[in-house]
Design a protein around this motif. Structure first.
Motif, PDB file in Angstrom:
ATOM      1  N   LEU A  15       0.844  -1.193   0.000  1.00  0.00           N
ATOM      2  CA  LEU A  15       0.000   0.000   0.000  1.00  0.00           C
ATOM      3  C   LEU A  15       0.881   1.246   0.000  1.00  0.00           C
ATOM      4  CD1 LEU A  15      -2.592  -1.107   2.691  1.00  0.00           C
ATOM      5  CD2 LEU A  15      -2.864  -1.140   0.218  1.00  0.00           C
ATOM      6  N   GLU A  16       0.342   2.335  -0.496  1.00  0.00           N
ATOM      7  CA  GLU A  16       1.056   3.606  -0.490  1.00  0.00           C
ATOM      8  C   GLU A  16       0.891   4.268   0.865  1.00  0.00           C
ATOM      9  OE1 GLU A  16       3.027   4.907  -2.713  1.00  0.00           O
ATOM     10  OE2 GLU A  16       2.690   3.390  -4.245  1.00  0.00           O
ATOM     11  N   LEU A  17       1.902   4.984   1.309  1.00  0.00           N
ATOM     12  CA  LEU A  17       1.808   5.733   2.553  1.00  0.00           C
ATOM     13  C   LEU A  17       0.959   6.978   2.326  1.00  0.00           C
ATOM     14  CD1 LEU A  17       5.491   5.517   3.764  1.00  0.00           C
ATOM     15  CD2 LEU A  17       3.533   4.301   4.692  1.00  0.00           C
ATOM     16  N   PRO A  18       0.116   7.350   3.296  1.00  0.00           N
ATOM     17  CA  PRO A  18      -0.712   8.543   3.110  1.00  0.00           C
ATOM     18  C   PRO A  18       0.152   9.801   3.075  1.00  0.00           C
ATOM     19  CG  PRO A  18      -1.030   7.603   5.295  1.00  0.00           C
ATOM     20  CD  PRO A  18      -0.147   6.680   4.539  1.00  0.00           C
ATOM     21  N   GLY A  19      -0.176  10.702   2.192  1.00  0.00           N
ATOM     22  CA  GLY A  19       0.529  11.972   2.090  1.00  0.00           C
ATOM     23  C   GLY A  19       1.747  11.923   1.176  1.00  0.00           C
ATOM     24  N   ILE A  20       2.134  10.770   0.686  1.00  0.00           N
ATOM     25  CA  ILE A  20       3.288  10.654  -0.216  1.00  0.00           C
ATOM     26  C   ILE A  20       2.769  10.253  -1.590  1.00  0.00           C
ATOM     27  CG2 ILE A  20       5.426   9.435  -0.714  1.00  0.00           C
ATOM     28  CD1 ILE A  20       5.778   9.029   2.258  1.00  0.00           C
ATOM     29  N   LYS A  21       3.077  11.096  -2.562  1.00  0.00           N
ATOM     30  CA  LYS A  21       2.620  10.819  -3.921  1.00  0.00           C
ATOM     31  C   LYS A  21       3.689  10.004  -4.653  1.00  0.00           C
ATOM     32  CE  LYS A  21      -0.045  15.042  -4.257  1.00  0.00           C
ATOM     33  NZ  LYS A  21      -0.219  16.318  -4.940  1.00  0.00           N
TER      34      LYS A  21
END
Length: 88
Positions: A10-16
């Motif tokens: 999953l992608e970390l929140p706040g990092i594009k």
């Protein structure tokens, strides 16, 4: 960071994720320099040939080539055409 085909991470929140851009310029015609060389040789009808010479003869031949400013392939092709394949 995860790969394009990774569905587990999953992608970390706040990092594009970084934006993937297309390569600029002309698209490559050949995959690598070896493919380019094969295409050149096929296009011009060139066949590679290996010749084994004694070391002394090779050194003398290379000295002669550098003094005349000629290329090995040109000289060998001319000798074969004029000396070996001539009409007798």
């Amino acid at each position: 960071m995860r790969g394009a085909d990774d569905t587990q991470t999953l992608e970390l929140p706040g990092i594009k994720p970084p934006v993937v851009t297309k390569k600029r310029g002309r698209p490559a015609l050949h995959a690598d320099p070896a493919a380019r060389q094969r295409a050149y040789m096929a296009r011009n009808g060139i066949v590679p040939m290996t010749v084994q010479l004694p070391e002394a003869l090779h050194a003398e031949f290379m000295t002669w080539l550098t003094s005349k400013g000629k290329k090995q392939s040109t000289v060998i092709a001319h000798l074969i055409r004029t000396q070996l394949l001539r009409k007798r």
